[in-house]
Motif scaffolding. Structure first.
Motif, PDB file in Angstrom:
ATOM      1  N   LEU A 370       0.825  -1.212   0.000  1.00 46.47           N
ATOM      2  CA  LEU A 370       0.000   0.000   0.000  1.00 46.47           C
ATOM      3  C   LEU A 370       0.860   1.264   0.000  1.00 46.47           C
ATOM      4  N   ARG A 374       0.972   4.047  -3.012  1.00 42.73           N
ATOM      5  CA  ARG A 374       0.716   5.482  -2.797  1.00 42.73           C
ATOM      6  C   ARG A 374       1.856   6.325  -3.367  1.00 42.73           C
ATOM      7  N   ARG A 379      -3.633   2.814  -6.947  1.00 46.90           N
ATOM      8  CA  ARG A 379      -4.637   2.409  -5.964  1.00 46.90           C
ATOM      9  C   ARG A 379      -5.000   0.951  -6.212  1.00 46.90           C
ATOM     10  N   ARG A 396      -4.025   5.986  -9.876  1.00 39.91           N
ATOM     11  CA  ARG A 396      -5.027   6.666  -9.058  1.00 39.91           C
ATOM     12  C   ARG A 396      -5.482   7.925  -9.770  1.00 39.91           C
TER      13      ARG A 396
END
Length: 435
Positions: A370, A374, A379, A396
């Motif tokens: 994760l 980021r 995502r 994302r």
């Protein structure tokens, strides 16, 4: 030859400590003492590997490791050994390993050059895992027949092979990296170098969690053999051999891979944690034994992927310090994880001990995935439709007022207020140009 002796000593040492004490925690303490020097001084070993002649360093470290095996053999064969002797010699071996590990790992590049580094690291691991298949099996038979002392003696003598190999090398054909000059602050320089590069930092963090909480097999396999399956040293050797078969397969498969993507490394870490949790619930011996093959395969795949990624992403002058940090967190975490998981295994049983290790590994892999997503502007996408990839990381979408990464590189510096007002300003400009 020497790797075979090393694995024989590892099996004999674990079984000797368990025989002397009857405690899985004592096996964990032995591991902790052996790897504590790496945790405390591991980075200094990397500085020496970057600064000095690697071949001469290896001649010293291999000789010293052979002498520790011979001394342990003498104590055991004369009947004078006790657990404190094993503790002390494990600590001395750890001190030598502080220098040996980063020097030996980075010496691979000196031998083959950068173009063949990935394949060479994988084949080097395959060599080690091949010995892991033979060593535990021979050690199990040898311990049952004549005792642990002969395994220690074989290991001490086996170091004559790498010493002879180092002496016979044609040094003019090596590809030595540029040595780092002697100077102050080289340790801090290495830490800053890794900390400033996400492609180095987060693999090191993940390796630390996996090494500390996932690679505690001497504790778990001894406990499962003795307390769950009520078996002897031969069974312990068999479980190690099955894991080695999986590890060898993982090393050979890694040698065939042309690249090593970050997401593949993280996925291997998550799969490794999941397999540990499955092994904890194995109802009978043969199920547990068969699970050791994929556990070894996925675990070795992760280690090789992390090792080669770090070596190829680091500057040659910094490579020794980067790999020393890799080894420090991978095996140096054992002084923390070994006693803790040994206590859990003794107190709550082997199944809960290996389950706890698997949970931590899986959680660490998910957290690092994760974080990296980021950083990379990705995502997690969940798609349950048939024929579609159910889990995937996709770009994302930028939030309202947020500039896409590619566009942000082309924009001049602006205040936060100007950045927030830009979408409305661009829309007005578009409307003013529309007939």
């Amino acid at each position: 030859m020497s790797n075979t002796g090393t694995w024989m000593q590892r099996i004999a040492q674990d079984w000797l400590v368990h025989t002397l004490t009857g405690s899985a925690a004592a096996v964990g303490i032995t591991l902790a003492l052996q790897f504590l020097p790496i945790l405390l001084f591991g980075l200094y070993g990397g500085v020496l590997a970057d600064r000095l002649d690697k071949r001469k360093l290896l001649l010293f470290t291999q000789s010293a490791m052979g002498l520790t095996g011979l001394l342990l053999a003498a104590l055991t064969l004369t009947g004078n050994v006790n657990v404190y002797h094993v503790y002390a010699l494990a600590f001395v071996l750890g001190l030598v390993t502080v220098v040996d590990n980063p020097t030996r790992q980075t010496f691979v590049s000196d031998i083959v050059g950068p173009d063949l580094l990935r394949n060479a690291v994988s084949l080097n691991s395959a060599n080690f895992q091949s010995a892991r298949i033979v060593g535990p099996a021979v050690a199990g038979v040898l311990i049952s027949a004549v005792g642990s002392g002969w395994a220690f003696l074989f290991n001490g003598l086996s170091f004559l092979a790498p010493i002879a190999g180092l002496l016979l090398m044609r040094t003019g054909e090596l590809n030595p990296a540029r040595r780092a000059p002697r100077g102050k602050g080289q340790l801090r320089e290495g830490l800053r170098y890794v900390g400033s590069r996400p492609e180095l930092l987060w693999p090191v963090v993940l390796v630390g969690f996996i090494g500390t909480f996932g690679f505690n097999f001497p504790i778990w396999l001894v406990a499962f053999t003795d307390r769950i399956f009520l078996a002897e040293a031969g069974t312990y050797g068999l479980l190690n051999t099955l894991m080695a078969i999986g590890s060898l397969s993982g090393a050979l498969l890694a040698a065939r891979r042309g690249g090593s993507r970050m997401r593949f490394m993280v996925a291997a870490a998550g799969g490794f944690g999941a397999l540990l949790m499955i092994a904890a619930a194995a109802p009978v011996f043969w199920v547990f034994a068969l699970l050791m093959v994929p556990v070894g395969l996925i675990g070795m795949t992760f280690v090789i992927s992390a090792n080669t990624s770090l070596q190829m992403a680091s500057d040659p002058a910094m490579r020794g310090r980067v790999i020393s940090l890799f080894m420090m967190v991978f095996v140096g975490g054992t002084p923390i994880g070994g006693p803790l998981l040994g206590w859990l295994t003794d107190t709550f049983g082997p199944r809960l001990g290996i389950l706890a290790g698997g949970l931590v590994c899986a959680a660490a892999a998910l957290a690092v995935a994760l974080i990296l997503a980021r950083i990379g502007g990705l995502r997690l996408k969940v798609d349950l439709r048939r024929g579609h990839r159910h889990l995937d990381f996709v770009p994302r979408a930028p939030a309202v007022g947020e500039v896409p990464r590619e566009a942000a590189r082309e924009l001049p510096d602006e205040t936060p207020e100007e950045a927030a007002a830009r979408p409305r300003r661009e829309e007005n400009q578009h409307l003013s140009r529309t007939p």
